[in-house]
Design an enzyme around this catalytic site. Sequence first.
Site, PDB file in Angstrom:
ATOM      1  N   GLY A  79       0.819  -1.200   0.000  1.00  0.00           N
ATOM      2  CA  GLY A  79       0.000   0.000   0.000  1.00  0.00           C
ATOM      3  C   GLY A  79       0.856   1.254   0.000  1.00  0.00           C
ATOM      4  O   GLY A  79       1.971   1.276  -0.527  1.00  0.00           O
ATOM      5  N   SER A  80       0.330   2.295   0.617  1.00  0.00           N
ATOM      6  CA  SER A  80       0.993   3.604   0.543  1.00  0.00           C
ATOM      7  C   SER A  80       2.288   3.696   1.326  1.00  0.00           C
ATOM      8  O   SER A  80       3.009   4.691   1.203  1.00  0.00           O
ATOM      9  CB  SER A  80       0.031   4.700   1.015  1.00  0.00           C
ATOM     10  OG  SER A  80      -1.024   4.856   0.089  1.00  0.00           O
ATOM     11  N   SER A  81       2.616   2.684   2.134  1.00  0.00           N
ATOM     12  CA  SER A  81       3.929   2.727   2.784  1.00  0.00           C
ATOM     13  C   SER A  81       5.039   2.716   1.730  1.00  0.00           C
ATOM     14  O   SER A  81       6.138   3.224   1.968  1.00  0.00           O
ATOM     15  CB  SER A  81       4.095   1.549   3.759  1.00  0.00           C
ATOM     16  OG  SER A  81       4.039   0.307   3.082  1.00  0.00           O
ATOM     17  N   LYS A 110       5.144   4.506  -0.780  1.00  0.00           N
ATOM     18  CA  LYS A 110       5.344   5.864  -1.300  1.00  0.00           C
ATOM     19  C   LYS A 110       6.641   6.495  -0.793  1.00  0.00           C
ATOM     20  O   LYS A 110       7.097   7.507  -1.334  1.00  0.00           O
ATOM     21  CB  LYS A 110       4.146   6.751  -0.963  1.00  0.00           C
ATOM     22  CG  LYS A 110       2.898   6.378  -1.769  1.00  0.00           C
ATOM     23  CD  LYS A 110       1.678   7.148  -1.317  1.00  0.00           C
ATOM     24  CE  LYS A 110       0.434   6.685  -2.060  1.00  0.00           C
ATOM     25  NZ  LYS A 110      -0.812   7.293  -1.539  1.00  0.00           N
TER      26      LYS A 110
END
Length: 484
Positions: free
Chosen positions: A219-221, A223
């Site tokens: 997921g957004s980790s 990013k």
Amino acid sequence: MNQAIKRVWVALTLLFVICLGGLSYIQFFNADKLTDNALNKRQLYREFDLPRGAILVDGKPIAESVPTDDGQFEYQRKYTDAEVYAHLTGYYSLANGTTQLESSLNDWLTGTSSDLLYDRLLAMFTGKKTEGASVELTIDGDLQKTAYNAIPDGVKGTIIVTDPKTGDILAMASKPSYDTNDLAVHSTTKAAQNLKKVSEIEGLSPYLNPAISSLNFPGSSFKILSTVAALESGKYDLDTVIDNPTSVNYPNSTRSMNNFQEGICAREPRARLAFIFAQSCNTPFMEISQTVGKEEFANVAERFGYGQQLSIPQNVVPSQFPTDDADAADLARMAIGQGSNKVTALQMNMAAMAIANKGVIMKPNMIDKVIAPDLRVIEEPKPEKFSTATTPEVAAQLAELMEGPVKSGTAMNAAVPGVDFRAKTGTAQLDNGTNHVNSWMTGFAPADDPQVAITVTLQDVDYNTGHNTTGALMKTMLKAVFNK
């Protein structure tokens, strides 16, 4: 007559040479292969009658061989706080073999390592039994127990705490877990029954350490890495304003990438990286992925550890960021931690370690020292550089950005007064037909002199459970580390 005797003598001599050669090959040249053969029960039984070395945490055994009077063998493997350490120690079993550290440390624990040649020779001349070495782990017992107890029962979760300056693993706990003593019993019938019960625990494999073997969407980790790629490209900086639409279609597709509807990304249709990162907006990373390109993304992922072989000394399953056949839509999905982007919990901890340590990832390690039976230290691993993930300048920019989620963004529920914590959250949608997600938080503290990198992940949970529980677990670990 003499000729006949001569022929018999030659034949007998040749047979003697052949027999001698065969025995020499078996006893010397093929000895290791025979010893390691799974069918060699003699070797296995011999090991079970030897005092196997202990695995230590804080100087106390969490796995040790104790005398037994069960009539089968002289020693029985015993595990203390077995469920807390099960995924680290694994088990040593007559019926089920060995796993995890019991397997990877076997040469030291059985005393067969070349480092213990002197001890084996001494035992041979004195008539004593060969003793194995003990192995002290880098694990902090209090942090390990705190991490394990914090993870709620009934969920799949992992917490990792490392020292970003050395790579030492201070805690690595996962649930669900099991009692390794049940699989170490001498009775093969009982061991088989216990293994069947353990194998029926939902979400558990006794053969795997979830922290280093389970691959999941980050997921957004992820990013953290996508932003590194953007900044390194030279096409973006902290002041660059990027389009931040609520929704945008993937290239050549009717499917759309959306920002989280319950967040506040919609407040800024065009935004700087600080806002995008703090609120974990997705759609700007569509533009970033297409502008930066898959070669640079793949390069950054590799430097951070993707696809790399790593032993801690348990073997870590390499994380995956496949780009060879990826099209523009595939890359956009991977840039927000979805699609074919799959990671271990340790991989996302290494991402936090990189930013905390000015762009350098130290090799994760669980071995503090190896101690011979006479108490001399025969091995003491030194901190070792794993890779340069990015430059100190870019790492400093990421550290600045990672303040946003804790102060005003998606990681506010993990904030601890007096601790300057930097973090990135992640929520990965699953493709299993449910509304469940993988929930992540990874970060480090304190910002000015990082002492720990901490990663928390819960797998296959509903959004509210994931978001609220992940933040609460991170807060628990920060309080434990900094005595708050």
